[in-house]
Write an enzyme that holds these catalytic residues in place. Structure first.
Site, PDB file in Angstrom:
ATOM      1  N   TYR A  37       0.822  -1.224   0.000  1.00 22.49           N
ATOM      2  CA  TYR A  37       0.000   0.000   0.000  1.00 22.49           C
ATOM      3  C   TYR A  37       0.856   1.274   0.000  1.00 22.49           C
ATOM      4  O   TYR A  37       0.303   2.375  -0.108  1.00 22.49           O
ATOM      5  CB  TYR A  37      -0.960   0.043   1.203  1.00 22.49           C
ATOM      6  CG  TYR A  37      -1.897  -1.144   1.324  1.00 22.49           C
ATOM      7  CD1 TYR A  37      -2.107  -2.007   0.256  1.00 22.49           C
ATOM      8  CD2 TYR A  37      -2.573  -1.407   2.510  1.00 22.49           C
ATOM      9  CE1 TYR A  37      -2.956  -3.100   0.374  1.00 22.49           C
ATOM     10  CE2 TYR A  37      -3.422  -2.489   2.631  1.00 22.49           C
ATOM     11  CZ  TYR A  37      -3.598  -3.338   1.562  1.00 22.49           C
ATOM     12  OH  TYR A  37      -4.436  -4.422   1.690  1.00 22.49           O
ATOM     13  N   HIS A  95       0.614 -11.762   1.871  1.00 22.23           N
ATOM     14  CA  HIS A  95      -0.456 -10.988   1.224  1.00 22.23           C
ATOM     15  C   HIS A  95      -1.207 -11.810   0.168  1.00 22.23           C
ATOM     16  O   HIS A  95      -2.431 -11.782   0.100  1.00 22.23           O
ATOM     17  CB  HIS A  95       0.152  -9.720   0.595  1.00 22.23           C
ATOM     18  CG  HIS A  95      -0.825  -8.610   0.398  1.00 22.23           C
ATOM     19  ND1 HIS A  95      -0.482  -7.287   0.474  1.00 22.23           N
ATOM     20  CD2 HIS A  95      -2.148  -8.612   0.129  1.00 22.23           C
ATOM     21  CE1 HIS A  95      -1.544  -6.535   0.271  1.00 22.23           C
ATOM     22  NE2 HIS A  95      -2.571  -7.321   0.047  1.00 22.23           N
TER      23      HIS A  95
HETATM   24  N1  LIG Z   1      -5.430  -8.819   1.560  1.00 22.82           N
HETATM   25  C1  LIG Z   1      -5.817  -8.287   0.417  1.00 22.82           C
HETATM   26  O1  LIG Z   1      -5.475  -8.794  -0.672  1.00 22.82           O
HETATM   27  C2  LIG Z   1      -6.683  -7.066   0.428  1.00 22.82           C
HETATM   28  C3  LIG Z   1      -7.319  -6.655  -0.757  1.00 22.82           C
HETATM   29  C4  LIG Z   1      -8.128  -5.536  -0.705  1.00 22.82           C
HETATM   30  C5  LIG Z   1      -8.303  -4.844   0.473  1.00 22.82           C
HETATM   31  N2  LIG Z   1      -7.650  -5.239   1.616  1.00 22.82           N
HETATM   32  C6  LIG Z   1      -7.828  -4.517   2.894  1.00 22.82           C
HETATM   33  O2  LIG Z   1      -9.205  -4.323   3.141  1.00 22.82           O
HETATM   34  C7  LIG Z   1      -9.466  -2.944   3.346  1.00 22.82           C
HETATM   35  C8  LIG Z   1     -10.863  -2.568   2.907  1.00 22.82           C
HETATM   36  O3  LIG Z   1     -11.103  -2.916   1.567  1.00 22.82           O
HETATM   37  P1  LIG Z   1     -11.244  -1.854   0.385  1.00 22.82           P
HETATM   38  O4  LIG Z   1     -10.521  -0.608   0.744  1.00 22.82           O
HETATM   39  O5  LIG Z   1     -10.857  -2.585  -0.830  1.00 22.82           O
HETATM   40  O6  LIG Z   1     -12.815  -1.595   0.247  1.00 22.82           O
HETATM   41  P2  LIG Z   1     -14.080  -1.331   1.216  1.00 22.82           P
HETATM   42  O7  LIG Z   1     -13.667  -1.149   2.627  1.00 22.82           O
HETATM   43  O8  LIG Z   1     -15.093  -2.346   0.856  1.00 22.82           O
HETATM   44  O9  LIG Z   1     -14.622   0.045   0.632  1.00 22.82           O
HETATM   45  C9  LIG Z   1     -13.897   1.223   0.728  1.00 22.82           C
HETATM   46  C10 LIG Z   1     -14.615   2.265  -0.136  1.00 22.82           C
HETATM   47  O10 LIG Z   1     -15.928   2.516   0.381  1.00 22.82           O
HETATM   48  C11 LIG Z   1     -16.035   3.892   0.770  1.00 22.82           C
HETATM   49  N3  LIG Z   1     -16.743   3.891   2.071  1.00 22.82           N
HETATM   50  C12 LIG Z   1     -16.242   3.544   3.283  1.00 22.82           C
HETATM   51  N4  LIG Z   1     -17.187   3.625   4.244  1.00 22.82           N
HETATM   52  C13 LIG Z   1     -18.310   4.050   3.615  1.00 22.82           C
HETATM   53  C14 LIG Z   1     -19.630   4.327   4.066  1.00 22.82           C
HETATM   54  N5  LIG Z   1     -19.961   4.180   5.338  1.00 22.82           N
HETATM   55  N6  LIG Z   1     -20.541   4.744   3.155  1.00 22.82           N
HETATM   56  C15 LIG Z   1     -20.211   4.889   1.848  1.00 22.82           C
HETATM   57  N7  LIG Z   1     -18.983   4.621   1.355  1.00 22.82           N
HETATM   58  C16 LIG Z   1     -18.042   4.206   2.238  1.00 22.82           C
HETATM   59  C17 LIG Z   1     -14.624   4.421   0.858  1.00 22.82           C
HETATM   60  O11 LIG Z   1     -14.561   5.777   0.443  1.00 22.82           O
HETATM   61  P3  LIG Z   1     -13.956   6.943   1.376  1.00 22.82           P
HETATM   62  O12 LIG Z   1     -12.556   6.551   1.757  1.00 22.82           O
HETATM   63  O13 LIG Z   1     -14.030   8.120   0.451  1.00 22.82           O
HETATM   64  O14 LIG Z   1     -14.882   7.031   2.549  1.00 22.82           O
HETATM   65  C18 LIG Z   1     -13.893   3.576  -0.176  1.00 22.82           C
HETATM   66  O15 LIG Z   1     -14.055   4.105  -1.464  1.00 22.82           O
HETATM   67  C19 LIG Z   1      -8.358  -2.259   2.542  1.00 22.82           C
HETATM   68  O16 LIG Z   1      -8.201  -0.905   2.883  1.00 22.82           O
HETATM   69  C20 LIG Z   1      -7.195  -3.130   2.889  1.00 22.82           C
HETATM   70  O17 LIG Z   1      -6.695  -2.795   4.176  1.00 22.82           O
HETATM   71  C21 LIG Z   1      -6.870  -6.367   1.604  1.00 22.82           C
END
Ligand SMILES: NC(=O)c1ccc[n+]([C@@H]2O[C@H](COP(=O)([O-])OP(=O)(O)OC[C@H]3O[C@@H](n4cnc5c(N)ncnc54)[C@H](OP(=O)(O)O)[C@@H]3O)[C@@H](O)[C@H]2O)c1
Length: 258
Positions: A37, A95
């Site tokens: 990241y 990862h």
């Molecule tokens: N291990 C892996 O391979 C892997 C892969 C993907 C992700 N991850 C981890 O999982 C975490 C979360 O996944 P993600 O970032 O992919 O997606 P997510 O948490 O499903 O969604 C994040 C998105 O939703 C928005 N959001 C957040 N809360 C909200 C709410 N209450 N209402 C409306 N929109 C909202 C955020 O925008 P704003 O920021 O503008 O609020 C952002 O665009 C990552 O940050 C990472 O740490 C791990």
């Protein structure tokens, strides 16, 4: 480990620092980052600026795909630790299960654990065949498996496997990045409980015993997501949400690494 944490993918510079500082003020105690990241330095600064004790915060970071192999993994861990300005990591994850090197990398993680440099070790994107393979050569069972897991990607086989092997399941991209927020079935539950789509989805995780790490950079949404802990979905509604499964993915299918 707290069940609900902050994911920090796609946050950079002061935005990442501010999001972590706001999250800690709200009450988040679990921060999920990764070498991939490119924000471990900013996360480290935010942690350093916090008045909280180190032992009150749970920090996860992950081994990058380009750092697999025994020696490379040990080196990558040192670099993450240095960027985060910490002297130990709470949870270090592989990862992605990159074929070339995942076995040697796991051995490196076991060494880090034996040397007390990390409190727990685990994996991410390990579906059942990867977990079965890991069993053949591991001396330590992974403490946690982080996978993409939502009502629309209800991976019951991985959930059941992890439960029976006492591996904590953790969901990433739990909010489908907002893509499924208009699903009419979800909206009926929002009306019934007077909660937002994000809160219903996050509470579904909690009711299943699945840890979850939604990402947001906005204070109001950080609060909204954290408040998902303050109510309880009825078990029939949890089962109803399990039935939303349609194999919908945000991220890559790890099957490509088999
Ligand atoms: N291990 C892996 O391979 C892997 C892969 C993907 C992700 N991850 C981890 O999982 C975490 C979360 O996944 P993600 O970032 O992919 O997606 P997510 O948490 O499903 O969604 C994040 C998105 O939703 C928005 N959001 C957040 N809360 C909200 C709410 N209450 N209402 C409306 N929109 C909202 C955020 O925008 P704003 O920021 O503008 O609020 C952002 O665009 C990552 O940050 C990472 O740490 C791990």
């Amino acid at each position: 480990m707290p069940l609900l944490g902050l994911g920090v993918y796609d946050m950079y510079n002061s935005e990442a620092e501010q999001a972590v500082e706001s999250a800690l003020k709200i009450g988040y105690r679990l921060i999920d980052t990764a070498s991939m990241y490119n924000n471990e330095r900013e996360i480290g600064s935010a942690l350093k600026n916090s008045a909280l004790k180190r032992t009150d915060i749970f920090v996860t970071t992950k081994l990058n795909n380009s750092d697999h192999g025994y020696d490379q993994a040990l080196k990558a861990f040192d670099e993450s630790l240095q960027k985060l300005q910490l002297d130990y990591i709470d949870l270090y994850l592989i990862h992605w299960p990159i074929k070339a090197g995942r076995k040697e990398s796991w051995k490196a993680l076991e060494k880090l654990y034996a040397d007390n440099r990390v409190r727990a070790i685990g994996v991410a994107n390990y579906t059942v065949p990867f977990l079965e393979e890991l069993k053949l050569y591991s001396n330590i069972t992974p403490a946690l498996n982080q996978i993409e897991f939502t009502p629309w990607l209800f991976q019951k086989d991985v959930l059941d496997y992890c439960k029976s092997d006492r591996i904590q399941l953790q969901s990433y991209s739990p909010l489908t990045r907002g893509i499924k927020f208009n699903d009419p079935r979800l909206l009926t539950l929002c009306t019934k409980y007077e909660k937002t789509p994000a809160q219903i989805i996050l509470n579904w995780n909690i009711q299943l015993g699945v840890s979850t790490i939604p990402k947001s950079t906005k204070v109001e949404r950080l609060q909204e997501n954290f408040d998902a802990l303050n109510f309880t979905l009825e078990s029939d509604d949890v089962i109803f949400m399990n039935s939303f499964n349609e194999g919908f993915r945000i991220c890559d299918d790890p099957i490509q690494f088999l």
